[in-house]
Write a protein that holds these residues in place. Structure first.
Motif, PDB file in Angstrom:
ATOM      1  N   ILE A 184       6.361   0.080  -7.514  1.00 51.94           N
ATOM      2  CA  ILE A 184       6.076  -1.320  -7.834  1.00 51.94           C
ATOM      3  C   ILE A 184       6.231  -1.525  -9.508  1.00 51.94           C
ATOM      4  O   ILE A 184       4.716  -0.723  -9.659  1.00 51.94           O
ATOM      5  N   LEU A 185       7.053  -2.412 -10.325  1.00 58.22           N
ATOM      6  CA  LEU A 185       7.206  -1.653 -11.890  1.00 58.22           C
ATOM      7  C   LEU A 185       5.458  -3.371 -12.536  1.00 58.22           C
ATOM      8  O   LEU A 185       6.038  -3.844 -11.990  1.00 58.22           O
ATOM      9  N   VAL A 186       5.001  -2.720 -13.060  1.00 57.29           N
ATOM     10  CA  VAL A 186       4.297  -3.174 -14.220  1.00 57.29           C
ATOM     11  C   VAL A 186       4.230  -3.295 -15.152  1.00 57.29           C
ATOM     12  O   VAL A 186       5.219  -2.247 -15.865  1.00 57.29           O
ATOM     13  N   LYS A 187       4.333  -4.721 -16.011  1.00 59.19           N
ATOM     14  CA  LYS A 187       4.190  -4.535 -17.382  1.00 59.19           C
ATOM     15  C   LYS A 187       2.641  -4.646 -17.798  1.00 59.19           C
ATOM     16  O   LYS A 187       2.387  -5.761 -18.038  1.00 59.19           O
ATOM     17  N   VAL A 188       2.170  -3.488 -18.435  1.00 55.47           N
ATOM     18  CA  VAL A 188       0.661  -3.666 -18.716  1.00 55.47           C
ATOM     19  C   VAL A 188       0.210  -3.005 -20.320  1.00 55.47           C
ATOM     20  O   VAL A 188       0.688  -1.735 -20.290  1.00 55.47           O
ATOM     21  N   GLU A 189       1.027  -3.817 -20.804  1.00 54.14           N
ATOM     22  CA  GLU A 189       0.459  -3.510 -22.577  1.00 54.14           C
ATOM     23  C   GLU A 189      -0.767  -2.774 -22.597  1.00 54.14           C
ATOM     24  O   GLU A 189      -1.696  -3.053 -22.185  1.00 54.14           O
ATOM     25  N   ASN A 190      -0.643  -2.155 -23.526  1.00 51.78           N
ATOM     26  CA  ASN A 190      -1.979  -1.340 -24.149  1.00 51.78           C
ATOM     27  C   ASN A 190      -2.591  -1.224 -23.339  1.00 51.78           C
ATOM     28  O   ASN A 190      -4.667  -0.747 -23.630  1.00 51.78           O
ATOM     29  N   PHE A 191      -2.449  -0.291 -21.977  1.00 47.07           N
ATOM     30  CA  PHE A 191      -3.458   0.233 -20.822  1.00 47.07           C
ATOM     31  C   PHE A 191      -4.082   1.646 -21.592  1.00 47.07           C
ATOM     32  O   PHE A 191      -3.143   2.578 -21.845  1.00 47.07           O
ATOM     33  N   LEU A 192      -5.284   1.877 -21.547  1.00 52.07           N
ATOM     34  CA  LEU A 192      -6.038   3.198 -22.071  1.00 52.07           C
ATOM     35  C   LEU A 192      -6.760   3.594 -20.583  1.00 52.07           C
ATOM     36  O   LEU A 192      -6.969   2.826 -19.672  1.00 52.07           O
ATOM     37  N   GLU A 193      -6.914   4.856 -20.120  1.00 55.79           N
ATOM     38  CA  GLU A 193      -7.583   5.301 -19.091  1.00 55.79           C
ATOM     39  C   GLU A 193      -9.111   4.940 -19.496  1.00 55.79           C
ATOM     40  O   GLU A 193      -9.388   5.142 -20.686  1.00 55.79           O
ATOM     41  N   PRO A 194     -10.079   4.675 -18.915  1.00 57.37           N
ATOM     42  CA  PRO A 194     -11.403   5.104 -18.831  1.00 57.37           C
ATOM     43  C   PRO A 194     -11.630   6.149 -20.034  1.00 57.37           C
ATOM     44  O   PRO A 194     -12.905   5.856 -20.652  1.00 57.37           O
ATOM     45  N   ASP A 195     -12.022   7.261 -19.163  1.00 57.14           N
ATOM     46  CA  ASP A 195     -11.610   8.798 -20.053  1.00 57.14           C
ATOM     47  C   ASP A 195     -11.189   8.718 -21.646  1.00 57.14           C
ATOM     48  O   ASP A 195     -12.130   9.048 -22.092  1.00 57.14           O
ATOM     49  N   HIS A 196      -9.970   7.795 -21.562  1.00 60.06           N
ATOM     50  CA  HIS A 196      -9.307   8.138 -23.162  1.00 60.06           C
ATOM     51  C   HIS A 196     -10.085   7.263 -23.882  1.00 60.06           C
ATOM     52  O   HIS A 196     -10.616   7.630 -25.204  1.00 60.06           O
ATOM     53  N   GLN A 197     -10.490   5.876 -23.469  1.00 59.64           N
ATOM     54  CA  GLN A 197     -11.414   5.119 -24.358  1.00 59.64           C
ATOM     55  C   GLN A 197     -12.294   5.824 -24.609  1.00 59.64           C
ATOM     56  O   GLN A 197     -13.255   5.585 -25.447  1.00 59.64           O
ATOM     57  N   TRP A 246       0.715  -1.116   0.334  1.00 59.57           N
ATOM     58  CA  TRP A 246      -0.131  -0.007   0.240  1.00 59.57           C
ATOM     59  C   TRP A 246       0.824   1.069   0.345  1.00 59.57           C
ATOM     60  O   TRP A 246       0.164   2.205  -0.695  1.00 59.57           O
ATOM     61  N   SER A 247       2.074   1.564   0.415  1.00 57.80           N
ATOM     62  CA  SER A 247       2.888   2.297   0.581  1.00 57.80           C
ATOM     63  C   SER A 247       3.980   3.011  -0.747  1.00 57.80           C
ATOM     64  O   SER A 247       4.141   3.440  -0.491  1.00 57.80           O
ATOM     65  N   LYS A 248       3.478   1.634  -1.992  1.00 55.35           N
ATOM     66  CA  LYS A 248       4.539   2.385  -2.977  1.00 55.35           C
ATOM     67  C   LYS A 248       3.522   2.599  -4.410  1.00 55.35           C
ATOM     68  O   LYS A 248       2.230   2.020  -4.500  1.00 55.35           O
ATOM     69  N   GLU A 249       4.117   3.656  -4.896  1.00 56.40           N
ATOM     70  CA  GLU A 249       3.711   3.563  -6.350  1.00 56.40           C
ATOM     71  C   GLU A 249       3.507   2.952  -7.635  1.00 56.40           C
ATOM     72  O   GLU A 249       4.528   2.285  -7.742  1.00 56.40           O
ATOM     73  N   VAL A 250       2.232   2.465  -8.050  1.00 54.93           N
ATOM     74  CA  VAL A 250       2.739   1.364  -9.007  1.00 54.93           C
ATOM     75  C   VAL A 250       2.781   2.467 -10.501  1.00 54.93           C
ATOM     76  O   VAL A 250       2.359   3.652 -10.848  1.00 54.93           O
ATOM     77  N   ILE A 251       3.960   1.754 -11.549  1.00 51.37           N
ATOM     78  CA  ILE A 251       4.807   2.826 -12.935  1.00 51.37           C
ATOM     79  C   ILE A 251       4.152   1.177 -13.609  1.00 51.37           C
ATOM     80  O   ILE A 251       5.218   0.394 -13.611  1.00 51.37           O
ATOM     81  N   ASN A 252       3.914   1.450 -14.690  1.00 49.33           N
ATOM     82  CA  ASN A 252       3.614   0.964 -15.842  1.00 49.33           C
ATOM     83  C   ASN A 252       5.098   1.229 -16.825  1.00 49.33           C
ATOM     84  O   ASN A 252       5.904   2.085 -17.113  1.00 49.33           O
ATOM     85  N   VAL A 253       6.219  -0.419 -17.098  1.00 46.61           N
ATOM     86  CA  VAL A 253       7.441   0.056 -17.126  1.00 46.61           C
ATOM     87  C   VAL A 253       7.305   0.618 -18.632  1.00 46.61           C
ATOM     88  O   VAL A 253       8.005   0.612 -19.658  1.00 46.61           O
ATOM     89  N   VAL A 254       5.695  -0.216 -19.943  1.00 43.91           N
ATOM     90  CA  VAL A 254       5.578  -0.128 -20.693  1.00 43.91           C
ATOM     91  C   VAL A 254       5.777   1.762 -21.629  1.00 43.91           C
ATOM     92  O   VAL A 254       6.482   1.836 -22.772  1.00 43.91           O
ATOM     93  N   ASP A 255       5.252   2.174 -20.478  1.00 47.50           N
ATOM     94  CA  ASP A 255       4.937   4.080 -21.349  1.00 47.50           C
ATOM     95  C   ASP A 255       5.490   4.896 -20.070  1.00 47.50           C
ATOM     96  O   ASP A 255       6.078   6.246 -20.142  1.00 47.50           O
TER      97      ASP A 255
END
Length: 90
Positions: free
Chosen positions: A72-85, A8-17
């Motif tokens: 926390i580094l995550v790999k989420v391909e083709n991620f679009l925020e709901p508002d962007h979609q 809970w104390s860690k920021e989550v970052i997508n390594v893809v973008d």
């Protein structure tokens, strides 16, 4: 080994973008095998959460690349925020 309370104390970052996805709010645990299936990041909402619904981001445990001291580094391909979609579908 890591305690779930430490997530809970860690920021989550997508390594893809390189996008900051937020902070973990919850986890989904498979009680049959006693392991975490996914982590949940709350969706972003409009002004103070009053306008528009939010959709939480569920990240499968196998998408986590690395858990560091601060992020926390995550790999989420083709991620679009709901508002962007929504904007793309217009």
């Amino acid at each position: 080994m890591i305690k779930t309370s430490e997530l809970w104390s860690k920021e989550v970052i997508n390594v893809v973008d390189g996008r900051k996805l937020g902070m973990i709010e919850d986890v989904e645990i498979n009680l049959k095998v006693g392991k975490i299936d996914s982590v949940i990041i709350p969706g972003r909402s409009g002004l103070l959460g009053f306008f528009g619904g939010t959709q939480d981001l569920v990240i499968e445990w196998n998408q986590i690349e690395k858990i560091g001291e601060d992020v926390i580094l995550v790999k989420v391909e083709n991620f679009l925020e709901p508002d962007h979609q929504k904007r793309q579908n217009r």
